[in-house]
Design a protein around this motif. Structure first.
Motif, PDB file in Angstrom:
ATOM      1  N   SER A   1       7.436   9.626   0.618  1.00 27.76           N
ATOM      2  CA  SER A   1       7.982   8.996  -0.589  1.00 27.76           C
ATOM      3  C   SER A   1       7.087   7.873  -1.110  1.00 27.76           C
ATOM      4  CB  SER A   1       9.395   8.470  -0.330  1.00 27.76           C
ATOM      5  OG  SER A   1       9.415   7.613   0.788  1.00 27.76           O
ATOM      6  N   ILE A   2       6.349   7.228  -0.225  1.00 31.13           N
ATOM      7  CA  ILE A   2       5.403   6.169  -0.615  1.00 31.13           C
ATOM      8  C   ILE A   2       4.182   6.289   0.281  1.00 31.13           C
ATOM      9  CG2 ILE A   2       4.966   3.676  -0.692  1.00 31.13           C
ATOM     10  CD1 ILE A   2       7.970   3.290  -1.203  1.00 31.13           C
ATOM     11  N   VAL A   3       3.018   6.323  -0.335  1.00 36.69           N
ATOM     12  CA  VAL A   3       1.756   6.333   0.407  1.00 36.69           C
ATOM     13  C   VAL A   3       0.927   5.185  -0.141  1.00 36.69           C
ATOM     14  CG1 VAL A   3      -0.329   7.632   0.966  1.00 36.69           C
ATOM     15  CG2 VAL A   3       1.871   8.832   0.774  1.00 36.69           C
ATOM     16  N   GLY A   4       0.643   4.201   0.723  1.00 35.61           N
ATOM     17  CA  GLY A   4      -0.138   3.043   0.302  1.00 35.61           C
ATOM     18  C   GLY A   4      -1.525   3.441  -0.177  1.00 35.61           C
ATOM     19  N   THR A   5      -2.101   2.595  -1.008  1.00 32.85           N
ATOM     20  CA  THR A   5      -3.396   2.919  -1.621  1.00 32.85           C
ATOM     21  C   THR A   5      -4.494   3.142  -0.589  1.00 32.85           C
ATOM     22  OG1 THR A   5      -3.815   0.551  -1.927  1.00 32.85           O
ATOM     23  CG2 THR A   5      -2.891   1.764  -3.811  1.00 32.85           C
ATOM     24  N   ALA A   6      -4.537   2.351   0.481  1.00 32.09           N
ATOM     25  CA  ALA A   6      -5.571   2.531   1.508  1.00 32.09           C
ATOM     26  C   ALA A   6      -5.367   3.850   2.252  1.00 32.09           C
ATOM     27  CB  ALA A   6      -5.577   1.356   2.482  1.00 32.09           C
ATOM     28  N   CYS A   7      -4.111   4.225   2.494  1.00 32.81           N
ATOM     29  CA  CYS A   7      -3.810   5.494   3.172  1.00 32.81           C
ATOM     30  C   CYS A   7      -4.190   6.669   2.285  1.00 32.81           C
ATOM     31  CB  CYS A   7      -2.339   5.558   3.558  1.00 32.81           C
ATOM     32  SG  CYS A   7      -1.859   4.304   4.762  1.00 32.81           S
ATOM     33  N   ALA A   8      -3.884   6.576   0.999  1.00 30.43           N
ATOM     34  CA  ALA A   8      -4.246   7.643   0.061  1.00 30.43           C
ATOM     35  C   ALA A   8      -5.763   7.778  -0.019  1.00 30.43           C
ATOM     36  CB  ALA A   8      -3.657   7.360  -1.316  1.00 30.43           C
ATOM     37  N   ARG A   9      -6.463   6.658  -0.050  1.00 32.23           N
ATOM     38  CA  ARG A   9      -7.927   6.675  -0.127  1.00 32.23           C
ATOM     39  C   ARG A   9      -8.526   7.340   1.114  1.00 32.23           C
ATOM     40  NH1 ARG A   9      -8.461   1.816  -1.775  1.00 32.23           N
ATOM     41  NH2 ARG A   9      -8.616   0.843   0.247  1.00 32.23           N
ATOM     42  N   SER A  10      -8.010   7.010   2.297  1.00 29.28           N
ATOM     43  CA  SER A  10      -8.566   7.605   3.513  1.00 29.28           C
ATOM     44  C   SER A  10      -8.197   9.084   3.639  1.00 29.28           C
ATOM     45  CB  SER A  10      -8.139   6.822   4.759  1.00 29.28           C
ATOM     46  OG  SER A  10      -6.756   6.907   4.963  1.00 29.28           O
ATOM     47  N   ALA A  11      -7.098   9.507   3.009  1.00 31.91           N
ATOM     48  CA  ALA A  11      -6.727  10.922   3.024  1.00 31.91           C
ATOM     49  C   ALA A  11      -7.510  11.726   1.984  1.00 31.91           C
ATOM     50  CB  ALA A  11      -5.232  11.085   2.768  1.00 31.91           C
ATOM     51  N   GLY A  12      -8.085  11.034   1.026  1.00 32.50           N
ATOM     52  CA  GLY A  12      -8.836  11.719  -0.018  1.00 32.50           C
ATOM     53  C   GLY A  12      -8.022  11.994  -1.272  1.00 32.50           C
ATOM     54  N   PHE A  13      -6.698  11.760  -1.224  1.00 30.68           N
ATOM     55  CA  PHE A  13      -5.846  11.857  -2.405  1.00 30.68           C
ATOM     56  C   PHE A  13      -4.472  11.277  -2.077  1.00 30.68           C
ATOM     57  CE2 PHE A  13      -4.046  15.485  -0.340  1.00 30.68           C
ATOM     58  CZ  PHE A  13      -2.870  15.824  -0.976  1.00 30.68           C
ATOM     59  N   ASP A  14      -3.716  10.968  -3.124  1.00 29.46           N
ATOM     60  CA  ASP A  14      -2.378  10.403  -2.960  1.00 29.46           C
ATOM     61  C   ASP A  14      -1.385  11.537  -2.753  1.00 29.46           C
ATOM     62  OD1 ASP A  14       0.018   9.055  -3.019  1.00 29.46           O
ATOM     63  OD2 ASP A  14      -0.275   8.197  -5.025  1.00 29.46           O
TER      64      ASP A  14
ATOM     65  N   THR B   1       1.832  11.194  -2.115  1.00 33.07           N
ATOM     66  CA  THR B   1       3.205  10.785  -2.403  1.00 33.07           C
ATOM     67  C   THR B   1       3.954  11.951  -3.042  1.00 33.07           C
ATOM     68  OG1 THR B   1       2.529   8.485  -2.750  1.00 33.07           O
ATOM     69  CG2 THR B   1       4.633   9.151  -3.714  1.00 33.07           C
ATOM     70  N   GLY B   2       5.176  12.197  -2.552  1.00 26.23           N
ATOM     71  CA  GLY B   2       5.996  13.274  -3.087  1.00 26.23           C
ATOM     72  C   GLY B   2       5.765  14.615  -2.419  1.00 26.23           C
ATOM     73  N   ARG B   3       4.769  14.706  -1.551  1.00 26.84           N
ATOM     74  CA  ARG B   3       4.464  15.977  -0.879  1.00 26.84           C
ATOM     75  C   ARG B   3       5.150  16.036   0.480  1.00 26.84           C
ATOM     76  NH1 ARG B   3       0.115  18.686  -3.503  1.00 26.84           N
ATOM     77  NH2 ARG B   3       0.944  20.433  -2.309  1.00 26.84           N
ATOM     78  N   TYR B   4       5.403  17.254   0.932  1.00 26.37           N
ATOM     79  CA  TYR B   4       5.945  17.483   2.267  1.00 26.37           C
ATOM     80  C   TYR B   4       4.809  17.605   3.276  1.00 26.37           C
ATOM     81  CZ  TYR B   4      10.657  18.396   0.518  1.00 26.37           C
ATOM     82  OH  TYR B   4      11.896  18.277  -0.047  1.00 26.37           O
ATOM     83  N   LEU B   5       5.057  17.132   4.484  1.00 27.43           N
ATOM     84  CA  LEU B   5       4.075  17.220   5.557  1.00 27.43           C
ATOM     85  C   LEU B   5       3.601  18.658   5.749  1.00 27.43           C
ATOM     86  CD1 LEU B   5       2.508  16.091   7.997  1.00 27.43           C
ATOM     87  CD2 LEU B   5       4.622  16.279   9.327  1.00 27.43           C
ATOM     88  N   ASP B   6       4.525  19.624   5.705  1.00 31.63           N
ATOM     89  CA  ASP B   6       4.136  21.021   5.941  1.00 31.63           C
ATOM     90  C   ASP B   6       3.378  21.642   4.766  1.00 31.63           C
ATOM     91  OD1 ASP B   6       6.210  21.541   4.131  1.00 31.63           O
ATOM     92  OD2 ASP B   6       7.534  22.383   5.642  1.00 31.63           O
ATOM     93  N   GLU B   7       3.207  20.886   3.687  1.00 31.05           N
ATOM     94  CA  GLU B   7       2.415  21.337   2.544  1.00 31.05           C
ATOM     95  C   GLU B   7       0.979  20.826   2.606  1.00 31.05           C
ATOM     96  OE1 GLU B   7       5.807  21.409  -0.944  1.00 31.05           O
ATOM     97  OE2 GLU B   7       4.558  19.634  -0.761  1.00 31.05           O
ATOM     98  N   LEU B   8       0.670  20.054   3.632  1.00 31.91           N
ATOM     99  CA  LEU B   8      -0.634  19.393   3.706  1.00 31.91           C
ATOM    100  C   LEU B   8      -1.392  19.783   4.971  1.00 31.91           C
ATOM    101  CD1 LEU B   8       0.647  15.850   2.709  1.00 31.91           C
ATOM    102  CD2 LEU B   8      -0.617  17.428   1.236  1.00 31.91           C
ATOM    103  N   MET B   9      -2.709  19.808   4.853  1.00 35.76           N
ATOM    104  CA  MET B   9      -3.559  19.995   6.018  1.00 35.76           C
ATOM    105  C   MET B   9      -4.486  18.770   6.073  1.00 35.76           C
ATOM    106  SD  MET B   9      -6.105  23.080   7.151  1.00 35.76           S
ATOM    107  CE  MET B   9      -6.972  23.073   5.604  1.00 35.76           C
ATOM    108  N   PHE B  10      -4.283  17.944   7.082  1.00 35.56           N
ATOM    109  CA  PHE B  10      -5.093  16.740   7.246  1.00 35.56           C
ATOM    110  C   PHE B  10      -6.269  17.072   8.165  1.00 35.56           C
ATOM    111  CE2 PHE B  10      -0.939  14.942   6.146  1.00 35.56           C
ATOM    112  CZ  PHE B  10      -1.295  14.025   5.170  1.00 35.56           C
ATOM    113  N   GLU B  11      -7.399  17.441   7.571  1.00 34.04           N
ATOM    114  CA  GLU B  11      -8.580  17.769   8.375  1.00 34.04           C
ATOM    115  C   GLU B  11      -9.110  16.549   9.108  1.00 34.04           C
ATOM    116  OE1 GLU B  11     -11.617  20.175   6.615  1.00 34.04           O
ATOM    117  OE2 GLU B  11     -10.156  21.205   5.349  1.00 34.04           O
TER     118      GLU B  11
END
Length: 165
Positions: free
Chosen positions: A64-77, A79-89
């Motif tokens: 529901s909320i992803v801080g700016t530093a977390c979004a930057r380290s993930a490569g995109f924001d 927020t609003g996505r489900y964990l099972d919709e993402l692949m964190f390489e």
């Protein structure tokens, strides 16, 4: 994730501040609610905060909320996505679905050291995930703090998270 017995053992002042805040907000209860969390009270921590909603049937985690530093380290924001919709390489050793399921089951914070992978190296980072509950019993949200600091060169090597759906 390599689990820590105590958050103080992780040597992260901001993570210790997050733990203290969580304990203050919960008071005599098992855990605080989302309504107890006031972003203005933890403003310095916000760039590295992640909040997630827990859905129980079926079990899913939605950010529901992803801080700016977390979004930057993930490569995109995400927020609003489900964990099972993402692949964190960039994650090399943490099963986040298992972590969230344990928090729901145990109703206690989990903290430890994870490994963040870039194109050329792995960097340890410290994290704490804290349960929140609207009814004082069932975990329906979490608030996390990720203590990860990347240099400019490391930022250029980030393996971005990718949507899988």
């Amino acid at each position: 994730m390599i689990r820590a017995t105590q958050i103080a053992d992780l040597g992260s002042a901001p993570l210790l501040q997050m733990e203290t805040y969580w304990h203050q907000k919960r008071g005599d209860r098992l855990m605080p609610s989302r309504a107890d969390i006031d972003p203005a009270e933890i403003k310095p921590l916000l760039p590295q905060i992640i909040m997630a909603r827990i859905e129980h049937d079926p079990f899913r985690v939605r950010y529901s909320i992803v801080g700016t530093a977390c979004a930057r380290s993930a490569g995109f924001d995400y927020t609003g996505r489900y964990l099972d919709e993402l692949m964190f390489e960039s994650e090399s050793d943490t099963d986040w679905l298992q972590i969230y399921a344990e928090i729901v089951r145990e109703r206690k914070p989990i903290a430890g050291v994870c490994r963040f992978r870039t194109a050329h190296t792995e960097i340890p980072y410290r994290v704490g995930v804290f349960p929140l509950s609207s009814d004082g019993h069932r975990v329906d949200q979490t608030i996390s703090y990720e203590h990860l600091t990347l240099s400019l060169g490391e930022m250029e090597q980030v393996l971005p998270a990718k949507p899988v759906r």
